[in-house]
Design a protein around this motif. Structure first.
Motif, short mmCIF file in Angstrom:
data_model
loop_
_atom_site.label_atom_id
_atom_site.label_comp_id
_atom_site.label_asym_id
_atom_site.label_seq_id
_atom_site.Cartn_x
_atom_site.Cartn_y
_atom_site.Cartn_z
N TYR A 266 0.83 -1.20 0.00
CA TYR A 266 0.00 0.00 0.00
C TYR A 266 0.87 1.26 0.00
O TYR A 266 0.62 2.20 -0.76
CB TYR A 266 -0.92 -0.03 1.22
N TYR B 44 -15.46 -6.93 -11.05
CA TYR B 44 -15.64 -5.64 -10.37
C TYR B 44 -16.75 -4.82 -11.03
O TYR B 44 -16.78 -3.59 -10.93
CB TYR B 44 -14.33 -4.85 -10.36
N GLU C 45 -18.97 1.32 -11.53
CA GLU C 45 -18.65 2.54 -10.79
C GLU C 45 -19.16 2.47 -9.36
O GLU C 45 -18.47 2.88 -8.41
CB GLU C 45 -19.26 3.75 -11.51
N LYS D 216 -16.79 -0.05 -7.35
CA LYS D 216 -15.45 0.50 -7.08
C LYS D 216 -15.50 1.61 -6.03
O LYS D 216 -14.65 1.67 -5.15
CB LYS D 216 -14.82 1.00 -8.38
N ASN D 217 -16.51 2.47 -6.13
CA ASN D 217 -16.60 3.58 -5.17
C ASN D 217 -16.91 3.08 -3.76
O ASN D 217 -16.32 3.56 -2.78
CB ASN D 217 -17.67 4.57 -5.62
N SER E 140 -13.81 1.22 -2.30
CA SER E 140 -12.72 2.14 -1.90
C SER E 140 -13.08 2.96 -0.66
O SER E 140 -12.20 3.44 0.04
CB SER E 140 -12.35 3.05 -3.06
N ASP E 141 -14.38 3.13 -0.38
CA ASP E 141 -14.79 3.82 0.84
C ASP E 141 -14.46 3.00 2.09
O ASP E 141 -14.31 3.56 3.18
CB ASP E 141 -16.30 4.10 0.82
N PRO F 196 -8.88 0.43 1.44
CA PRO F 196 -7.95 1.23 0.64
C PRO F 196 -7.41 0.51 -0.60
O PRO F 196 -7.09 1.15 -1.60
CB PRO F 196 -6.80 1.53 1.62
N SER G 168 -7.98 -2.77 -3.44
CA SER G 168 -8.84 -3.84 -3.94
C SER G 168 -8.12 -4.56 -5.07
O SER G 168 -7.35 -3.96 -5.82
CB SER G 168 -10.19 -3.29 -4.43
N ASP H 57 -3.65 3.62 -10.45
CA ASP H 57 -4.95 3.31 -9.85
C ASP H 57 -4.90 2.00 -9.07
O ASP H 57 -4.82 0.93 -9.66
CB ASP H 57 -6.01 3.23 -10.95
N LYS I 260 -7.35 1.16 -6.97
CA LYS I 260 -8.68 0.65 -6.70
C LYS I 260 -8.84 -0.72 -7.36
O LYS I 260 -9.72 -1.49 -6.98
CB LYS I 260 -9.74 1.61 -7.27
N LEU I 261 -8.00 -0.98 -8.35
CA LEU I 261 -8.08 -2.25 -9.07
C LEU I 261 -6.67 -2.80 -9.27
O LEU I 261 -6.11 -2.76 -10.35
CB LEU I 261 -8.75 -2.05 -10.43
#
Length: 525
Positions: free
Chosen positions: A132, A283, A295, A298-299, A302-303, A306, A308, A325, A327-328
Motif C-alpha cells: 500500500y 468488479y 462505478e 469500485k466507489n 474504496s470507501d 484502501p 482492492s 490506480d 482501486k483495481l
C-alpha cells in the motif's frame, strides 16, 4: 459385612472407571478442539522440516540450513529499487497425485517448484502495508519484491502452503469469505478455514487477511426466468415483489455486505482489513443487468478498503506501478497452466528496461501476447491473428513507464489489411498506433477503448506479401509521429491519458486468421 465391603469396592471401581472415561473423553475433546494439537497442525511441522531440506538441496547446499542464510541470486549485490510489484493469486493447492489440472487450482509439487524457483532467483515477499505504501509512492521497495495472495479462505490453500512459506521465510495474504469461515457452524467446515484456524494462521506472523465479501461469493437469481448472475455486479430478482432491485436497493446491499465482512474480520481476528478481493474477479465489468455497477462497486469498495484486487487481463502489464490506480490492483492468476519456469519468465521479462534498447530477437526478453499469437524464431518476432481472431497485438514487458522515445524496426508484411507500430502502450484499450496499409499511413489513438484517428496520409504503400519496410514511431511530450525510412509521414497531438507507455506491434484484417508480420532489428532511443 462382606456384602457391604463388596458393594463399596464395586462403587469405588465404578467411580474410578467413570472418572477415567470422563478424563479420556475430555482429553479427546481437548485434543480435537485444540488447533495446536490437531493432526493437521502436527503434520505441518513435519512438512516444514521436509521443505527446509528440499529447498536446501534445490538451492545447492545444506549449510546454515535453519538460519535462513542460504544464498539466493542477487542478494549480495547492490539492491535496486523496484519499479513495479507483481501480485500472485492462488486458489487451492492439491496434494492428490491423481488430480487433473482444472484451470483454477495447482498441484502441491508445482507450487513448491514455483516458490523454490522464486526464492532462489532472489524474490522476497512483502506485506499489504508495504504494498500500500509503495502504491501511494510513500515507500521504496527492493527490486524483486512480491505479494502472494489466496482467495476463498480454503483449507487446501493454507495447510499445504504454510510449511513452504515457513521454510522460505515468505508471507502471504488470505482473502476470506467471512460468512463461510466466521459465520455460524464454521467450525464444522472442511473446505473453508474456521475461526480457530484463522486465528492460528494469524499467530504465525506469516499470514494477513482481507475480505472476499461476507456472503457475496455466490451466483444469484437475476431475472424472472431464473438466470444466474454474480452477487456483486448484478441486480437481484426479488420473487416476492416480482421485480429487480432498484438502484438504491442494489447499492445498499453491496454496502452492507462489504461493511459486514470488514466487521467480521475485526471482531473475530482483531484486524482492520486493508484489502478486498473481488469474487470471480468481477468488479462490475461482467454485469448482465446493471450497466452502472462497475462505478458503484469500485466507489463503495474504496470507501471501506484502501486496496482492492482483481485478476489481470492478457493485454495488460502483469505488475503494478506506484502512483497508479490501486482501486483495481492486478493479480497474476496462478493456475495449472503456469509452470515455475514460465512464472519466472513473466516476472523477469517485466523488469525495467532502459534506453537505448535494442532487440535482435535471438532470445525472448519479455514479449507478451495481448491477443492473437506470437513467437520468436531465427532472429524474428512473428505476430499474427489466431484461428478465431482477426488481429494480433504483442507488447514488450518492462516498458510501462517509458515516455519519450523513437522506435525503428524492419517489418516484413506477410498478410492482412494492415499492421501497426504501437507506442505509449498502457493496455489493450489505451495506446497510440502508427497504422500502415495499402491505403496509406494513419496516426491513431485508443483511449478507454474508444478509437480516434489523429492524422493520416492517403499515399498508398502497395503492401504485398514479402514487402520489407523500415517503420517506426516517435513520441515526445504530447506529440507523436509515424515514420517510414526514418522520415515522419504524419504527426499529431495525443490525449493526456497517453503520457507514458510501452511499445509493441499489431496486425489486422477483416477476415479471421488472415494477418501477420515479421519484425527484426528493433531499436528504441
Amino acid at each position: 459385612m462382606h456384602n457391604k465391603k463388596l458393594k463399596k469396592i464395586k462403587f469405588t471401581i465404578t467411580i474410578f472407571v467413570a472418572m477415567a472415561v470422563l478424563a479420556m473423553v475430555g482429553g479427546i475433546l481437548i485434543f480435537k478442539n485444540n488447533y495446536y494439537l490437531s493432526q493437521e497442525f502436527l503434520l505441518m511441522q513435519g512438512n516444514f522440516v521436509k521443505a527446509k531440506w528440499e529447498y536446501a538441496s534445490y538451492a545447492g547446499g545444506y549449510k546454515n540450513l535453519f538460519t535462513g542464510k542460504l544464498k539466493e541470486k542477487n542478494t549480495e549485490d547492490k539492491q535496486e529499487d523496484a519499479q513495479s510489484v507483481p501480485v500472485l493469486l492462488y486458489h487451492g493447492i492439491i496434494e492428490d497425485p491423481n488430480w487433473k489440472p482444472d484451470g483454477v487450482n495447482i498441484s502441491l509439487e508445482e507450487f513448491k517448484k514455483q516458490m523454490f524457483t522464486l526464492k532462489k532467483a532472489g524474490y522476497q515477499t512483502i506485506t499489504l502495508e508495504d504494498f500500500y505504501s509503495f502504491m501511494q509512492e510513500e515507500k521504496k521497495l527492493p527490486k524483486k519484491s512480491l505479494l502472494i495472495t489466496f482467495d476463498d479462505g480454503r483449507s487446501d490453500s493454507f495447510y499445504p502452503s504454510d510449511p513452504i512459506f515457513h521454510a522460505l521465510d515468505y508471507n502471504a495474504v488470505m482473502f476470506v469469505i467471512t460468512g463461510r469461515s466466521l459465520g455460524k457452524g464454521n467450525e464444522k467446515s472442511v473446505f473453508h478455514l474456521s475461526k480457530t484456524e484463522l486465528q492460528g494462521m494469524k499467530a504465525t506472523g506469516r499470514w494477513e487477511f482481507g475480505s472476499h465479501t461476507q456472503n457475496g461469493h455466490n451466483t444469484e437469481k437475476i431475472d424472472e426466468n431464473g438466470n444466474q448472475g454474480h452477487f456483486m455486479s448484478d441486480k437481484l430478482w426479488l420473487d416476492a415483489q416480482n421485480r429487480l432491485e432498484t438502484d438504491e436497493e442494489y447499492t445498499l446491499r453491496i454496502k452492507k455486505d462489504l461493511a459486514a465482512s470488514k466487521e467480521d474480520l475485526k471482531n473475530n481476528l482483531g484486524i482492520s482489513a486493508l484489502a478486498f478481493a473481488y469474487p470471480f474477479g468481477d468488479y462490475g465489468h461482467n454485469t448482465q443487468n446493471n450497466p452502472t455497477s462497475e462505478e458503484i462497486i469500485k466507489n463503495n469498495v474504496s470507501d471501506i478498503f484502501p486496496l482492492s484486487f482483481r485478476q489481470s487481463g492478457a493485454s495488460e502489464f502483469p505488475a503494478n506501478y506506484a502512483g497508479k490506480d490501486f482501486k483495481l490492483v492486478k493479480r497474476i492468476n496462478m493456475d495449472s497452466d503456469i509452470s515455475a519456469s514460465k512464472l519466472l519468465f513473466i516476472l523477469e521479462g517485466n523488469e525495467k528496461k532502459t534506453f537505448p534498447y535494442a532487440d535482435s530477437f535471438s532470445e525472448d526478453r519479455g514479449w507478451i501476447t495481448g491477443w492473437g499469437k506470437s513467437s520468436l524464431e531465427n532472429g524474428l518476432l512473428l505476430t499474427g491473428a489466431s484461428e478465431s481472431e482477426d488481429s494480433s497485438l504483442t507488447f514488450l514487458g518492462g516498458t510501462f513507464l517509458w515516455r519519450d522515445y523513437s522506435i525503428s524496426a524492419n517489418a516484413k508484411f506477410i498478410k492482412g489489411n494492415s499492421f501497426s507500430v504501437i507506442g505509449r502502450y498502457i493496455s489493450g484499450n489505451n495506446y497510440v498506433s502508427c497504422d500502415f496499409s495499402n491505403f496509406g499511413v494513419s496516426l491513431t489513438e485508443r483511449v478507454k477503448g474508444e478509437e480516434r484517428i489523429i492524422s493520416e496520409s492517403a499515399k498508398p504503400l502497395a503492401l504485398i506479401s514479402g514487402t520489407d519496410l523500415s517503420v517506426g514511431m516517435s513520441t515526445k511530450g504530447d506529440q507523436a509521429s509515424c515514420l517510414i525510412e526514418g522520415k515522419a509521414l504524419v504527426s499529431g497531438k495525443l490525449s493526456s491519458d497517453l503520457s507514458h507507455g510501452g511499445i509493441g506491434f499489431k496486425t489486422w484484417d477483416n477476415s479471421i486468421n488472415n494477418s501477420s508480420i515479421l519484425i527484426s532489428n528493433l531499436d528504441v532511443k
